[in-house]
Motif scaffolding. Structure first.
Motif, PDB file in Angstrom:
ATOM      1  N   ASP A   1       1.005  -1.376  -0.040  1.00 44.31           N
ATOM      2  CA  ASP A   1       0.168  -0.224   0.043  1.00 44.31           C
ATOM      3  C   ASP A   1       0.625   1.190  -0.153  1.00 44.31           C
ATOM      4  O   ASP A   1       0.249   3.025   0.135  1.00 44.31           O
ATOM      5  N   LYS A   2       2.104   1.299   0.740  1.00 47.83           N
ATOM      6  CA  LYS A   2       2.968   2.168   0.242  1.00 47.83           C
ATOM      7  C   LYS A   2       3.576   2.092  -1.085  1.00 47.83           C
ATOM      8  O   LYS A   2       4.240   1.343  -2.010  1.00 47.83           O
ATOM      9  N   GLY A   3       4.431   3.627  -1.689  1.00 51.86           N
ATOM     10  CA  GLY A   3       4.742   3.275  -2.303  1.00 51.86           C
ATOM     11  C   GLY A   3       4.456   4.241  -3.517  1.00 51.86           C
ATOM     12  O   GLY A   3       3.049   4.276  -3.721  1.00 51.86           O
ATOM     13  N   LYS A   4       5.289   3.312  -4.665  1.00 47.84           N
ATOM     14  CA  LYS A   4       4.636   3.728  -6.475  1.00 47.84           C
ATOM     15  C   LYS A   4       3.976   2.649  -6.767  1.00 47.84           C
ATOM     16  O   LYS A   4       3.776   3.012  -8.141  1.00 47.84           O
ATOM     17  N   ARG A   5       3.441   1.497  -6.464  1.00 50.29           N
ATOM     18  CA  ARG A   5       2.893   0.878  -7.111  1.00 50.29           C
ATOM     19  C   ARG A   5       1.715   1.175  -7.384  1.00 50.29           C
ATOM     20  O   ARG A   5       1.196   1.903  -6.571  1.00 50.29           O
ATOM     21  N   GLN A   6       1.540   0.645  -8.659  1.00 48.03           N
ATOM     22  CA  GLN A   6       0.134   0.998  -9.211  1.00 48.03           C
ATOM     23  C   GLN A   6      -0.521  -0.201  -9.631  1.00 48.03           C
ATOM     24  O   GLN A   6       0.016  -1.636  -9.760  1.00 48.03           O
ATOM     25  N   GLY A   7      -1.815  -0.986  -9.727  1.00 46.52           N
ATOM     26  CA  GLY A   7      -2.674  -1.788 -10.614  1.00 46.52           C
ATOM     27  C   GLY A   7      -3.670  -1.829  -9.607  1.00 46.52           C
ATOM     28  O   GLY A   7      -4.300  -1.385  -8.649  1.00 46.52           O
ATOM     29  N   LEU A   8      -3.578  -3.160  -9.414  1.00 45.80           N
ATOM     30  CA  LEU A   8      -5.479  -3.534  -8.292  1.00 45.80           C
ATOM     31  C   LEU A   8      -4.285  -3.875  -6.467  1.00 45.80           C
ATOM     32  O   LEU A   8      -3.061  -3.791  -6.177  1.00 45.80           O
TER      33      LEU A   8
END
Length: 153
Positions: free
Chosen positions: A32-39
């Motif tokens: 939930d933290k950082g630059k992750r995108q998507g589901l």
């Protein structure tokens, strides 16, 4: 995002004998933290633990990650304020290094430990191999994590 990457020590239950105490290698990722995108992930906290090599501070009463999984998980959840229902507990068993002269070499393996959570802590439910998509995600997270030696430089 990697939020913890170090040797983790836990206290045992044996008083002065320190039965059940030990150390392991632990990385905690929070998707939930950082630059992750998507589901969005239902369980965004991924804890990856593995035994330390025997030559690194191994003591006669040192316990393995597998033998103390629920005890370690209970300590980690409390210490890092993790909601256990939103966590995946992964035990990583590295492959036998090439060139090691062992009778039974092993391939790299990732197992998910399942727990039943009570107020007093985790109760061991069992182990299962990670699903292929989750195994791929964990391998990617581990590959992208900075090497501890690089961080010290």
């Amino acid at each position: 995002m990697l939020i913890y990457d170090d040797t983790y020590s836990w206290e045992g239950w044996g008083g002065k004998l320190k039965l059940g105490s030990g150390q392991c290698r632990m990385k905690i990722f929070d998707l939930d933290k950082g630059k992750r995108q998507g589901l969005a992930h239902l369980k965004p906290i991924i804890v990856v633990v593995s035994d330390l090599p025997r030559e690194l501070s191994w003591t006669p009463n040192q316990m393995t990650v597998k033998s103390c999984a629920s005890h370690i998980a209970t300590h980690v959840v409390r210490e890092f304020n993790i909601d256990p229902e939103r966590m995946v507990w992964v035990e990583h068993y590295p492959a036998t290094p090439e060139g090691d002269r062992v009778r039974y070499p092993v391939e790299e393996r990732f197992d998910e430990a399942t727990f039943t959570w009570r107020e007093e802590g985790a109760l061991q439910g069992g182990w299962k191999p990670l699903s292929p998509p989750l195994a791929a995600l964990v391998k990617k997270l581990l590959a992208e994590a900075p090497n501890p030696k690089e961080r010290e430089a």
